[in-house]
Design a protein around this motif. Structure first.
Motif, mmCIF file in Angstrom:
data_model
loop_
_atom_site.group_PDB
_atom_site.id
_atom_site.type_symbol
_atom_site.label_atom_id
_atom_site.label_comp_id
_atom_site.label_asym_id
_atom_site.label_seq_id
_atom_site.Cartn_x
_atom_site.Cartn_y
_atom_site.Cartn_z
ATOM 1 N N MET A 191 0.843 -1.200 0.000
ATOM 2 C CA MET A 191 0.000 0.000 0.000
ATOM 3 C C MET A 191 0.871 1.239 0.000
ATOM 4 O O MET A 191 2.043 1.189 0.347
ATOM 5 N N PRO A 192 0.288 2.373 -0.383
ATOM 6 C CA PRO A 192 1.059 3.600 -0.290
ATOM 7 C C PRO A 192 1.334 3.902 1.181
ATOM 8 O O PRO A 192 0.522 3.575 2.040
ATOM 9 N N MET A 193 2.498 4.500 1.442
ATOM 10 C CA MET A 193 2.833 4.854 2.820
ATOM 11 C C MET A 193 1.930 5.998 3.278
ATOM 12 O O MET A 193 1.867 7.040 2.646
ATOM 13 N N VAL A 194 1.238 5.791 4.347
ATOM 14 C CA VAL A 194 0.369 6.841 4.872
ATOM 15 C C VAL A 194 0.895 7.228 6.247
ATOM 16 O O VAL A 194 0.929 6.411 7.148
ATOM 17 N N GLN A 195 1.328 8.473 6.377
ATOM 18 C CA GLN A 195 1.893 8.875 7.671
ATOM 19 C C GLN A 195 0.794 9.281 8.636
ATOM 20 O O GLN A 195 0.634 8.699 9.683
ATOM 21 N N SER A 219 -9.493 1.648 4.681
ATOM 22 C CA SER A 219 -9.507 3.052 5.090
ATOM 23 C C SER A 219 -8.416 3.272 6.115
ATOM 24 O O SER A 219 -7.767 2.318 6.567
ATOM 25 N N GLY A 220 -8.224 4.538 6.509
ATOM 26 C CA GLY A 220 -7.198 4.865 7.494
ATOM 27 C C GLY A 220 -5.820 4.604 6.915
ATOM 28 O O GLY A 220 -5.545 4.955 5.777
ATOM 29 N N VAL A 221 -4.939 3.958 7.675
ATOM 30 C CA VAL A 221 -3.569 3.713 7.174
ATOM 31 C C VAL A 221 -3.574 2.793 5.957
ATOM 32 O O VAL A 221 -2.587 2.725 5.232
ATOM 33 N N PHE A 222 -4.665 2.099 5.726
ATOM 34 C CA PHE A 222 -4.739 1.182 4.575
ATOM 35 C C PHE A 222 -5.359 1.847 3.346
ATOM 36 O O PHE A 222 -5.628 1.172 2.357
ATOM 37 N N ARG A 223 -5.577 3.142 3.420
ATOM 38 C CA ARG A 223 -6.252 3.833 2.315
ATOM 39 C C ARG A 223 -5.585 3.487 0.973
ATOM 40 O O ARG A 223 -4.364 3.575 0.833
ATOM 41 N N LEU A 224 -6.379 3.092 0.011
ATOM 42 C CA LEU A 224 -5.956 2.714 -1.354
ATOM 43 C C LEU A 224 -5.059 1.483 -1.416
ATOM 44 O O LEU A 224 -4.380 1.258 -2.413
ATOM 45 N N ALA A 225 -5.009 0.705 -0.359
ATOM 46 C CA ALA A 225 -4.176 -0.496 -0.386
ATOM 47 C C ALA A 225 -4.768 -1.509 -1.361
ATOM 48 O O ALA A 225 -5.965 -1.534 -1.581
ATOM 49 N N LYS A 277 -0.339 14.411 -2.403
ATOM 50 C CA LYS A 277 0.995 13.832 -2.169
ATOM 51 C C LYS A 277 1.120 12.411 -2.723
ATOM 52 O O LYS A 277 2.206 11.845 -2.749
ATOM 53 N N LEU A 278 0.005 11.850 -3.139
ATOM 54 C CA LEU A 278 -0.023 10.436 -3.516
ATOM 55 C C LEU A 278 0.993 10.045 -4.596
ATOM 56 O O LEU A 278 1.634 8.994 -4.475
ATOM 57 N N PRO A 279 1.195 10.886 -5.668
ATOM 58 C CA PRO A 279 2.143 10.474 -6.707
ATOM 59 C C PRO A 279 3.555 10.236 -6.160
ATOM 60 O O PRO A 279 4.337 9.525 -6.776
ATOM 61 N N HIS A 280 3.865 10.829 -5.009
ATOM 62 C CA HIS A 280 5.213 10.678 -4.450
ATOM 63 C C HIS A 280 5.264 9.623 -3.337
ATOM 64 O O HIS A 280 6.300 9.430 -2.718
ATOM 65 N N ALA A 281 4.146 8.992 -3.099
ATOM 66 C CA ALA A 281 4.104 8.024 -1.994
ATOM 67 C C ALA A 281 4.896 6.765 -2.339
ATOM 68 O O ALA A 281 4.958 6.357 -3.494
ATOM 69 N N GLU A 282 5.517 6.207 -1.327
ATOM 70 C CA GLU A 282 6.261 4.961 -1.523
ATOM 71 C C GLU A 282 5.324 3.781 -1.282
ATOM 72 O O GLU A 282 4.422 3.871 -0.454
ATOM 73 N N GLN A 283 5.616 2.677 -1.984
ATOM 74 C CA GLN A 283 4.847 1.457 -1.708
ATOM 75 C C GLN A 283 5.403 0.831 -0.434
ATOM 76 O O GLN A 283 6.594 0.923 -0.149
ATOM 77 N N LYS A 284 4.534 0.222 0.299
ATOM 78 C CA LYS A 284 4.953 -0.356 1.570
ATOM 79 C C LYS A 284 4.264 -1.711 1.713
ATOM 80 O O LYS A 284 3.113 -1.846 1.319
ATOM 81 N N VAL A 285 4.985 -2.679 2.263
ATOM 82 C CA VAL A 285 4.353 -3.983 2.503
ATOM 83 C C VAL A 285 4.116 -4.124 3.997
ATOM 84 O O VAL A 285 5.001 -3.856 4.802
ATOM 85 N N THR A 286 2.920 -4.507 4.362
ATOM 86 C CA THR A 286 2.598 -4.701 5.776
ATOM 87 C C THR A 286 2.189 -6.155 5.995
ATOM 88 O O THR A 286 1.406 -6.694 5.229
ATOM 89 N N LYS A 287 2.776 -6.756 7.004
ATOM 90 C CA LYS A 287 2.399 -8.132 7.360
ATOM 91 C C LYS A 287 1.947 -8.095 8.802
ATOM 92 O O LYS A 287 2.619 -7.493 9.633
ATOM 93 N N PHE A 288 0.863 -8.724 9.095
ATOM 94 C CA PHE A 288 0.509 -8.849 10.505
ATOM 95 C C PHE A 288 -0.342 -10.080 10.701
ATOM 96 O O PHE A 288 -0.917 -10.617 9.748
ATOM 97 N N HIS A 289 -0.369 -10.556 11.903
ATOM 98 C CA HIS A 289 -1.262 -11.672 12.181
ATOM 99 C C HIS A 289 -1.934 -11.474 13.520
ATOM 100 O O HIS A 289 -1.450 -10.764 14.391
ATOM 101 N N PHE A 290 -3.111 -12.077 13.621
ATOM 102 C CA PHE A 290 -3.897 -11.948 14.844
ATOM 103 C C PHE A 290 -4.803 -13.163 14.922
ATOM 104 O O PHE A 290 -4.952 -13.912 13.954
ATOM 105 N N TYR A 291 -5.396 -13.388 16.071
ATOM 106 C CA TYR A 291 -6.318 -14.508 16.267
ATOM 107 C C TYR A 291 -7.741 -13.966 16.274
ATOM 108 O O TYR A 291 -7.995 -12.881 16.788
ATOM 109 N N PHE A 292 -8.621 -14.759 15.718
ATOM 110 C CA PHE A 292 -9.981 -14.343 15.414
ATOM 111 C C PHE A 292 -10.904 -15.303 16.175
ATOM 112 O O PHE A 292 -10.895 -16.501 15.922
ATOM 113 N N HIS A 293 -11.637 -14.785 17.137
ATOM 114 C CA HIS A 293 -12.446 -15.660 18.005
ATOM 115 C C HIS A 293 -13.918 -15.548 17.633
ATOM 116 O O HIS A 293 -14.531 -14.506 17.848
#
Ligand SMILES: *[C@@H]1O[C@H](CO)[C@@H](O)[C@H](O)[C@H]1NC(C)=O
Ligand SMILES: *[C@@H]1O[C@H](CO)[C@@H](O)[C@H](O)[C@H]1NC(C)=O
Ligand SMILES: *[C@@H]1O[C@H](CO)[C@@H](O)[C@H](O)[C@H]1NC(C)=O
Length: 161
Positions: free
Chosen positions: A17-21, A155-161, A36-52
């Motif tokens: 996703m684009p880097m969102v500060q 949405s939020g930090v994941f906007r346009l991901a 600012k979007l044309p200058h945004a860097e691509q960023k890879v995010t990995k995360f894991h969580f448990y879903f109950h």
């Protein structure tokens, strides 16, 4: 002791996703973000969580809201529909730190094998992800060890991901 059934035990998500500060949601801030979007860097995010997903006991997190007159006789509970507000945690224990909620609807859609149609939002509530949302729509083949489901909106930090 509460009986628990965990539909999606572990979620592991990788995305680019684009880097969102800043995640200011005000209209001015969003407009500035897009300039600012044309200058945004691509960023890879990995995360894991448990879903109950707890269907029984005193405090179920998912509740059946509909079924057909043939659901009870179906081996796959075909046409069963539930609505959930499930905790997402850091570790597998139910009392582990909550980092978000999985909120949405799922239903049994396959007459022959265990498969759900799921439409849900992962609503993150802690740290840098607080307030950010990933929306998922897809098939959850519940007895498969690995399941891949499309993220259809963000949405939020994941906007346009
Ligand atoms: C289920 O409901 C439908 C529609 O009302 C009816 O036609 C059908 O006979 C019912 N089936 C059973 C197994 O009760
Ligand atoms: C979570 O529950 C287990 C027992 O089920 C207990 O041993 C542990 O201390 C609890 N952890 C927290 C952080 O409360
Ligand atoms: C998350 O954001 C909400 C709304 O901005 C705020 O009320 C809450 O305290 C925040 N929670 C954390 C853990 O940062």
């Amino acid at each position: 002791m509460e009986k628990r059934s965990i539909v999606l035990f572990l979620c592991f998500i990788v995305m680019a996703m684009p880097m969102v500060q800043d995640v200011d949601l005000g209209p001015k801030a969003v407009e500035k973000w897009f300039t600012k979007l044309p200058h945004a860097e691509q960023k890879v995010t990995k995360f894991h969580f448990y879903f109950h997903d707890i269907l029984r006991g005193k405090n179920p997190t998912a509740v059946q809201i509909a079924q057909s007159n043939t659901t009870a006789k179906s081996l796959t509970l075909f046409r069963f529909v539930a609505m959930m507000d499930d905790p997402l945690t850091v570790g597998p224990e139910p009392n582990s730190t909550i980092v978000g909620r999985a909120q949405g609807i799922y239903g049994s859609v396959d007459k022959k094998e265990g498969a759900l149609l799921m439409n849900l939002n992962f609503v993150f509530t802690s740290g840098k992800l607080n307030g950010s949302i990933l929306s998922v729509l897809g098939r959850n083949h519940v007895f498969n060890e690995y399941r891949e489901m499309p993220i259809v909106s963000n949405s939020g930090v994941f906007r346009l991901a």
